[in-house]
Design a protein around this motif. Sequence first.
Motif, PDB file in Angstrom:
ATOM      1  N   ALA A  99     -64.195 -10.800  -3.131  1.00  0.00           N
ATOM      2  CA  ALA A  99     -63.514 -10.810  -1.835  1.00  0.00           C
ATOM      3  C   ALA A  99     -62.046 -11.188  -2.004  1.00  0.00           C
ATOM      4  N   ARG A 100     -61.807 -12.135  -2.880  1.00  0.00           N
ATOM      5  CA  ARG A 100     -60.421 -12.551  -3.126  1.00  0.00           C
ATOM      6  C   ARG A 100     -59.616 -11.420  -3.758  1.00  0.00           C
ATOM      7  N   LEU A 101     -60.197 -10.728  -4.726  1.00  0.00           N
ATOM      8  CA  LEU A 101     -59.504  -9.603  -5.355  1.00  0.00           C
ATOM      9  C   LEU A 101     -59.204  -8.508  -4.335  1.00  0.00           C
ATOM     10  N   ALA A 102     -60.177  -8.197  -3.482  1.00  0.00           N
ATOM     11  CA  ALA A 102     -59.983  -7.144  -2.488  1.00  0.00           C
ATOM     12  C   ALA A 102     -58.888  -7.524  -1.497  1.00  0.00           C
ATOM     13  N   SER A 103     -58.900  -8.772  -1.036  1.00  0.00           N
ATOM     14  CA  SER A 103     -57.880  -9.202  -0.067  1.00  0.00           C
ATOM     15  C   SER A 103     -56.500  -9.247  -0.699  1.00  0.00           C
ATOM     16  N   ARG A 104     -56.419  -9.720  -1.942  1.00  0.00           N
ATOM     17  CA  ARG A 104     -55.122  -9.733  -2.637  1.00  0.00           C
ATOM     18  C   ARG A 104     -54.594  -8.317  -2.845  1.00  0.00           C
ATOM     19  N   THR A 297     -55.389   8.321 -13.004  1.00  0.00           N
ATOM     20  CA  THR A 297     -54.811   7.051 -12.552  1.00  0.00           C
ATOM     21  C   THR A 297     -55.715   5.891 -12.942  1.00  0.00           C
ATOM     22  N   GLN A 298     -57.015   6.056 -12.741  1.00  0.00           N
ATOM     23  CA  GLN A 298     -57.948   4.987 -13.095  1.00  0.00           C
ATOM     24  C   GLN A 298     -57.971   4.765 -14.598  1.00  0.00           C
ATOM     25  N   LYS A 299     -57.887   5.836 -15.357  1.00  0.00           N
ATOM     26  CA  LYS A 299     -57.949   5.703 -16.812  1.00  0.00           C
ATOM     27  C   LYS A 299     -56.739   4.941 -17.342  1.00  0.00           C
ATOM     28  N   VAL A 300     -55.537   5.293 -16.867  1.00  0.00           N
ATOM     29  CA  VAL A 300     -54.350   4.594 -17.363  1.00  0.00           C
ATOM     30  C   VAL A 300     -54.326   3.146 -16.870  1.00  0.00           C
ATOM     31  N   THR A 301     -54.880   2.905 -15.678  1.00  0.00           N
ATOM     32  CA  THR A 301     -54.935   1.541 -15.164  1.00  0.00           C
ATOM     33  C   THR A 301     -55.830   0.669 -16.035  1.00  0.00           C
ATOM     34  N   GLU A 302     -56.980   1.198 -16.426  1.00  0.00           N
ATOM     35  CA  GLU A 302     -57.883   0.454 -17.300  1.00  0.00           C
ATOM     36  C   GLU A 302     -57.250   0.223 -18.660  1.00  0.00           C
ATOM     37  N   ARG A 303     -56.507   1.195 -19.157  1.00  0.00           N
ATOM     38  CA  ARG A 303     -55.895   1.049 -20.472  1.00  0.00           C
ATOM     39  C   ARG A 303     -54.662   0.166 -20.452  1.00  0.00           C
ATOM     40  N   LEU A 304     -54.217  -0.180 -19.267  1.00  0.00           N
ATOM     41  CA  LEU A 304     -53.169  -1.196 -19.139  1.00  0.00           C
ATOM     42  C   LEU A 304     -53.775  -2.593 -19.019  1.00  0.00           C
ATOM     43  N   GLY A 305     -55.073  -2.702 -19.260  1.00  0.00           N
ATOM     44  CA  GLY A 305     -55.708  -4.002 -19.326  1.00  0.00           C
ATOM     45  C   GLY A 305     -56.404  -4.465 -18.069  1.00  0.00           C
ATOM     46  N   VAL A 306     -56.460  -3.633 -17.044  1.00  0.00           N
ATOM     47  CA  VAL A 306     -57.162  -4.004 -15.813  1.00  0.00           C
ATOM     48  C   VAL A 306     -58.666  -3.810 -16.041  1.00  0.00           C
ATOM     49  N   PRO A 307     -59.485  -4.818 -15.743  1.00  0.00           N
ATOM     50  CA  PRO A 307     -60.925  -4.683 -15.961  1.00  0.00           C
ATOM     51  C   PRO A 307     -61.497  -3.473 -15.229  1.00  0.00           C
ATOM     52  N   LYS A 308     -62.430  -2.801 -15.876  1.00  0.00           N
ATOM     53  CA  LYS A 308     -62.984  -1.558 -15.344  1.00  0.00           C
ATOM     54  C   LYS A 308     -63.610  -1.753 -13.961  1.00  0.00           C
ATOM     55  N   GLU A 309     -64.353  -2.865 -13.790  1.00  0.00           N
ATOM     56  CA  GLU A 309     -65.041  -3.089 -12.526  1.00  0.00           C
ATOM     57  C   GLU A 309     -64.049  -3.230 -11.366  1.00  0.00           C
ATOM     58  N   TYR A 310     -62.938  -3.886 -11.629  1.00  0.00           N
ATOM     59  CA  TYR A 310     -61.931  -4.043 -10.577  1.00  0.00           C
ATOM     60  C   TYR A 310     -61.125  -2.761 -10.391  1.00  0.00           C
ATOM     61  N   ALA A 311     -60.769  -2.092 -11.500  1.00  0.00           N
ATOM     62  CA  ALA A 311     -60.005  -0.840 -11.406  1.00  0.00           C
ATOM     63  C   ALA A 311     -60.782   0.231 -10.663  1.00  0.00           C
ATOM     64  N   SER A 312     -62.101   0.256 -10.838  1.00  0.00           N
ATOM     65  CA  SER A 312     -62.919   1.265 -10.174  1.00  0.00           C
ATOM     66  C   SER A 312     -62.962   1.054  -8.668  1.00  0.00           C
ATOM     67  N   ARG A 446     -63.894  -3.566 -21.164  1.00  0.00           N
ATOM     68  CA  ARG A 446     -63.899  -4.998 -21.434  1.00  0.00           C
ATOM     69  C   ARG A 446     -64.549  -5.742 -20.271  1.00  0.00           C
ATOM     70  N   PRO A 447     -65.467  -6.682 -20.541  1.00  0.00           N
ATOM     71  CA  PRO A 447     -66.095  -7.421 -19.437  1.00  0.00           C
ATOM     72  C   PRO A 447     -65.092  -8.258 -18.695  1.00  0.00           C
ATOM     73  N   VAL A 448     -65.370  -8.466 -17.421  1.00  0.00           N
ATOM     74  CA  VAL A 448     -64.463  -9.224 -16.567  1.00  0.00           C
ATOM     75  C   VAL A 448     -64.684 -10.700 -16.765  1.00  0.00           C
ATOM     76  N   PRO A 449     -63.658 -11.455 -17.181  1.00  0.00           N
ATOM     77  CA  PRO A 449     -63.823 -12.905 -17.301  1.00  0.00           C
ATOM     78  C   PRO A 449     -63.788 -13.557 -15.939  1.00  0.00           C
ATOM     79  N   ALA A 450     -64.176 -14.778 -15.896  1.00  0.00           N
ATOM     80  CA  ALA A 450     -64.143 -15.527 -14.628  1.00  0.00           C
ATOM     81  C   ALA A 450     -62.713 -15.719 -14.188  1.00  0.00           C
ATOM     82  N   ALA A 451     -62.440 -15.477 -12.909  1.00  0.00           N
ATOM     83  CA  ALA A 451     -61.099 -15.653 -12.373  1.00  0.00           C
ATOM     84  C   ALA A 451     -60.757 -17.128 -12.319  1.00  0.00           C
ATOM     85  N   ALA A 452     -59.479 -17.413 -12.561  1.00  0.00           N
ATOM     86  CA  ALA A 452     -59.043 -18.804 -12.524  1.00  0.00           C
ATOM     87  C   ALA A 452     -58.968 -19.310 -11.114  1.00  0.00           C
TER      88      ALA A 452
END
Length: 452
Positions: A99-104, A297-312, A446-452
Motif C-alpha cells: 500500500a505504501r509503494l502504491a501510494s508513493r 518499458t517494464q524490462k528496462v525498469t527491472e534491469r535498472l534494479g527495480v524489483p520485478k514484483e513492484y515493476a509489474s 531479484r527477490p524483493v527485500p523488506a522495505a525500510a
Amino acid sequence: MSVNTPASGDAQDAPTRPSGEPAGPRLPKIPFWGQILGGLVLGVLLGWLARGQDIDWLVTTLQKIGDIFIGLLKLAVAPLVFFAILVSITNLRKVNNAARLASRTLLWFMATSLIAVAIGLAIGLITDPGSGTGLTPKDGAKPESTGSWIDFLTGIVPTDVITPFTELNVLQIVFMAAVAGAAALKLGDRAKPILSISESVLELLQKALWWVIRLAPLGTVGLIGNAIATYGWDLISKYATFTADVYVGCALVMFVVYPTLTATVAKASPLQFFKGAWPAIQLGFVSRSSVGTMPLTQKVTERLGVPKEYASFAVPFGATTKMDGCAAIYPAIAAIFVAQIFDIGLGVGDYLLIAFVSVVGSAATAGLTGATVMLTLTLSTLGLPMEGVGLLLAIDPILDMMRTATNVAGQVLIPVIVSAREKILDRDAYDAATASPVDEPQQQPRPVPAAA
C-alpha cells in the motif's frame, strides 16, 4: 558444447568449426538503439525523396509499413492492459508495504505532472505560440468526439464486458482489470487457478508483442518516412513556435527535471538512468504508444534494479496514467495556443484549472496514440472553442512522438525513484544496466527485500 552469443555486440573468441579450424570473422551485432537510429535516418531520406520527387508508390509503401507496425502493436493492447493490470495488482501481495509503494507511486506521478504542466504554461506564456501563425478560427474544426468530466467519470464503468475490448476503451479495460484483481486478492487461494492462467496469458502476449517490438526499426522507416512525405516542412513552419514549444517543454522535463530528480531524490546517476531507459524511450518516440511500449518499458525498469514484483505494478499503472508529455505539457501549451487564435484571454484561475486537469485527468489519455481526449477535456473545462482541436490535428503525429517519449521516460523514472527511496533498488543492477537490453538474455528476477 554450446557457444554463448554476446548480448550487446561485445567481441568474444570466435567459435571453431567441427574440424577445429577457426570460423571466419562475424559481423558485429548492431544494438537495438543503432537499428532504431538507422531506421530513423533511412525514413527521413525516403520521406524526403518521396515528397521531393512526388513518388506516390513510395508514399503509399511507407504509409502501409507504418500502419502495419502500429496495427500489430494495437492488436495486443486490450488483452495486454487487462492481464497486466490484473496480474500487477495481485503481485502486490508479494511485496512488503504494498500500500505504501502504491501510494508513493501515485504521489510521484502527480508531483512530476505538476512540474511538467508548470513548465508547459511558462513556455506558452513566454513564447505566445498562437501569434503570427496566420491561422484563424475558420481554420479550426470540431473533433468527432470530445472529452468532458461527465463523460470521463461515467465512461470509466463499461456497460458490458465486450465493447471496451472491441472499441479499445483502455480506461474501461483498466477498471475491469482492477476490479478483477481486487476480487482475486479477496478470494485468496481459490483464485490461484485464474491467476496462473492470467500470468501465462500475459507472458504469451508479451512474447508476441516482443516480436513486434523487434520490427521497430522497420516500423520507424515507415512512420517517419510517411510523416515527412505527408506533412513536409511547410506544415511544420506554420506551427513552428507551437511545435518548438512542445519539443522544448518535453526536453526540459526529460533532460533537466528527470535527471535532477534522479540525482537528488534517487541518489543515482542520471547518465546511467538514460543508458538503461533509452531503448524504451526510443520505441515510445517511434510507436507513439505508451501501452505498445509497455513490455520494453517494464524490462528496462527491472534491469535498472527495480524489483520485478513492484515493476509489474508500477509500469502498467504508469503506462495508462503517467502522461507528462500528452497530459501536462501539451494541453497547457495547446490551451494557450487555441485561446490566442480565438482571441480569448486567460487568467490565473484558468491556468490553475489547466494544472488541475493535467494532474487529475491524465488517465483520460489511457496510453493510446494521440492526446486529443486530454486536449478536449482541457478545452471544455476552460470553456474554449472545440474548433481549436481541429487546428492541431494536422501537426499531432509529429508532436506525439516527443510527447510519448517523455511519457515513457517518466514511466521508468518513478519506479526507480520510489524503489530508491524505499531502499529496495538494486544499485548493482542499476549501475550495470546496458543501452540495449532487448539484445540481452533474460535475467532471473531479484527477490524483493523488506522495505525500510
